[in-house]
Scaffold this motif. Structure first.
Motif, mmCIF file in Angstrom:
data_model
loop_
_atom_site.group_PDB
_atom_site.id
_atom_site.type_symbol
_atom_site.label_atom_id
_atom_site.label_comp_id
_atom_site.label_asym_id
_atom_site.label_seq_id
_atom_site.Cartn_x
_atom_site.Cartn_y
_atom_site.Cartn_z
ATOM 1 N N ASP A 1 -41.297 0.557 -18.061
ATOM 2 C CA ASP A 1 -40.752 -0.774 -18.609
ATOM 3 C C ASP A 1 -39.720 -1.276 -17.514
ATOM 4 N N ASP A 2 -39.570 -0.738 -16.144
ATOM 5 C CA ASP A 2 -38.692 -0.923 -15.178
ATOM 6 C C ASP A 2 -39.519 -2.042 -14.170
ATOM 7 N N ARG A 3 -38.986 -3.324 -14.247
ATOM 8 C CA ARG A 3 -39.811 -4.387 -13.610
ATOM 9 C C ARG A 3 -40.343 -3.971 -12.114
ATOM 10 N N LYS A 4 -39.577 -3.167 -11.483
ATOM 11 C CA LYS A 4 -39.802 -2.932 -9.955
ATOM 12 C C LYS A 4 -40.981 -2.097 -10.020
ATOM 13 N N LEU A 5 -40.823 -1.000 -10.845
ATOM 14 C CA LEU A 5 -41.925 0.114 -10.821
ATOM 15 C C LEU A 5 -43.196 -0.685 -11.142
ATOM 16 N N LEU A 6 -43.195 -1.367 -12.037
ATOM 17 C CA LEU A 6 -44.400 -2.201 -12.556
ATOM 18 C C LEU A 6 -45.318 -3.121 -11.512
ATOM 19 N N ASP A 7 -44.155 -3.740 -10.735
ATOM 20 C CA ASP A 7 -44.497 -4.783 -9.852
ATOM 21 C C ASP A 7 -45.164 -4.054 -8.480
ATOM 22 N N GLU A 8 -44.717 -2.797 -8.159
ATOM 23 C CA GLU A 8 -45.111 -1.760 -7.161
ATOM 24 C C GLU A 8 -46.630 -1.061 -7.409
ATOM 25 N N ILE A 9 -46.983 -1.031 -8.649
ATOM 26 C CA ILE A 9 -48.132 -0.230 -9.293
ATOM 27 C C ILE A 9 -49.309 -0.693 -8.446
ATOM 28 N N PRO A 10 -49.554 -2.064 -8.331
ATOM 29 C CA PRO A 10 -50.806 -2.771 -7.586
ATOM 30 C C PRO A 10 -51.029 -2.355 -6.059
ATOM 31 N N THR A 11 -49.922 -1.889 -5.450
ATOM 32 C CA THR A 11 -49.857 -1.353 -4.115
ATOM 33 C C THR A 11 -50.714 -0.193 -3.780
ATOM 34 N N TYR A 12 -50.701 0.729 -5.085
ATOM 35 C CA TYR A 12 -51.353 2.017 -4.820
ATOM 36 C C TYR A 12 -52.528 2.112 -5.922
ATOM 37 N N SER A 13 -52.486 1.072 -6.626
ATOM 38 C CA SER A 13 -53.613 1.122 -7.491
ATOM 39 C C SER A 13 -54.282 -0.239 -7.747
ATOM 40 N N PRO A 14 -55.047 -0.735 -6.953
ATOM 41 C CA PRO A 14 -55.379 -2.072 -6.801
ATOM 42 C C PRO A 14 -56.012 -2.857 -8.087
ATOM 43 N N TYR A 15 -56.519 -1.870 -8.937
ATOM 44 C CA TYR A 15 -57.198 -2.486 -10.142
ATOM 45 C C TYR A 15 -56.413 -2.752 -11.483
ATOM 46 N N ALA A 16 -54.935 -2.289 -10.889
ATOM 47 C CA ALA A 16 -53.924 -2.501 -11.902
ATOM 48 C C ALA A 16 -52.806 -3.563 -11.725
ATOM 49 N N ALA A 17 -53.675 -4.580 -11.222
ATOM 50 C CA ALA A 17 -52.730 -5.878 -10.715
ATOM 51 C C ALA A 17 -52.074 -6.485 -12.135
ATOM 52 N N MET A 18 -52.739 -6.236 -13.373
ATOM 53 C CA MET A 18 -52.029 -7.046 -14.329
ATOM 54 C C MET A 18 -50.698 -6.196 -14.746
ATOM 55 N N ALA A 19 -50.482 -4.972 -14.309
ATOM 56 C CA ALA A 19 -49.085 -4.545 -14.541
ATOM 57 C C ALA A 19 -48.008 -5.338 -14.038
ATOM 58 N N ARG A 20 -48.174 -6.137 -13.193
ATOM 59 C CA ARG A 20 -47.274 -7.282 -12.509
ATOM 60 C C ARG A 20 -46.777 -8.285 -13.836
ATOM 61 N N ASN A 21 -47.587 -8.428 -14.644
ATOM 62 C CA ASN A 21 -47.268 -9.455 -15.826
ATOM 63 C C ASN A 21 -46.986 -8.712 -16.992
ATOM 64 N N ALA A 22 -47.211 -7.298 -17.076
ATOM 65 C CA ALA A 22 -47.130 -6.794 -18.221
ATOM 66 C C ALA A 22 -45.586 -6.238 -18.573
ATOM 67 N N PRO A 23 -45.105 -6.271 -19.826
ATOM 68 C CA PRO A 23 -43.717 -5.802 -20.051
ATOM 69 C C PRO A 23 -43.615 -4.329 -19.938
ATOM 70 N N LEU A 24 -44.809 -3.534 -20.103
ATOM 71 C CA LEU A 24 -44.831 -2.099 -20.503
ATOM 72 C C LEU A 24 -46.037 -1.728 -19.875
ATOM 73 N N ALA A 25 -46.072 -0.396 -19.469
ATOM 74 C CA ALA A 25 -47.121 0.222 -19.149
ATOM 75 C C ALA A 25 -46.960 1.610 -19.502
ATOM 76 N N ILE A 26 -48.024 2.341 -19.890
ATOM 77 C CA ILE A 26 -47.915 3.935 -20.389
ATOM 78 C C ILE A 26 -48.740 4.676 -19.358
ATOM 79 N N LEU A 27 -48.139 5.530 -18.641
ATOM 80 C CA LEU A 27 -49.113 6.531 -17.778
ATOM 81 C C LEU A 27 -49.293 7.690 -18.348
ATOM 82 N N VAL A 28 -50.669 7.850 -18.587
ATOM 83 C CA VAL A 28 -51.149 9.030 -19.521
ATOM 84 C C VAL A 28 -51.831 10.323 -18.346
#
Length: 172
Positions: A51-78
């Motif tokens: 739920d850390d905004r900086k971490l969520l915003d960085e996800i698409p830099t190494y996971s290009p199909y996860a761009a929606m993480a930039r506008n999600a309040p939360l993501a769960i890594l399984v």
């Protein structure tokens, strides 16, 4: 919402409001995920709530199909923890079942979510491994961005008779 309604009406949601998700709701999502079946009941999963905004915003830099993480309040890594396996190689199926439970629970709770794949794409695996300090025996399978949906997606009938065979492939 009953189970069949949830299955038939759940859709991938990629646009969310900025409303945060309550800790009790997150626990409910994770409880549903952990109720999934697993080979020999090994439950070889690990979940990282992001739920850390900086971490969520960085996800698409190494996971290009996860761009929606930039506008999600939360993501769960399984992730699958291969040290917990009792049936080697089945961690992928076990964690996939957990992700499906997580998606259905999100839908039932009025949330939107989408499963973004990581494993077996080595560049994505390495990106998540570095970003979240994952040891070698913990393998990221999928990321599920979650939020209150902005978009609506209705049910669809996806049944296709041509994909059903009886007693042998190709036999109708």
């Amino acid at each position: 919402m009953d189970v069949l309604e949830a299955i038939h009406s759940r859709r991938c949601i990629r646009k969310y409001t900025d409303e945060s998700i309550a800790p009790e709701t997150i626990k409910e999502l994770l409880s549903a995920a952990m109720s999934a079946p697993s080979a020999v009941n090994a439950q070889p999963w690990a979940f990282i709530v992001i739920d850390d905004r900086k971490l969520l915003d960085e996800i698409p830099t190494y996971s290009p199909y996860a761009a929606m993480a930039r506008n999600a309040p939360l993501a769960i890594l399984v992730c699958g923890d291969t040290n917990l396996e009792k049936a080697p190689g089945f961690w992928v199926q076990d964690c996939s079942a957990a992700i499906q439970n997580l998606l259905l629970a999100a839908h039932a709770l009025g949330l939107g979510a989408v499963w973004t794949g990581i494993h077996p794409m080595e560049d994505r695996v390495e990106g998540f491994r570095k970003a979240f300090n994952l040891p070698e025996h913990v393998i990221p399978l999928g990321l599920v961005p979650v939020g209150y949906p902005v978009q609506e997606a209705g049910p669809q009938d996806r049944y296709m008779e041509e994909k059903v065979y009886h007693n042998s492939y190709g036999k109708k």
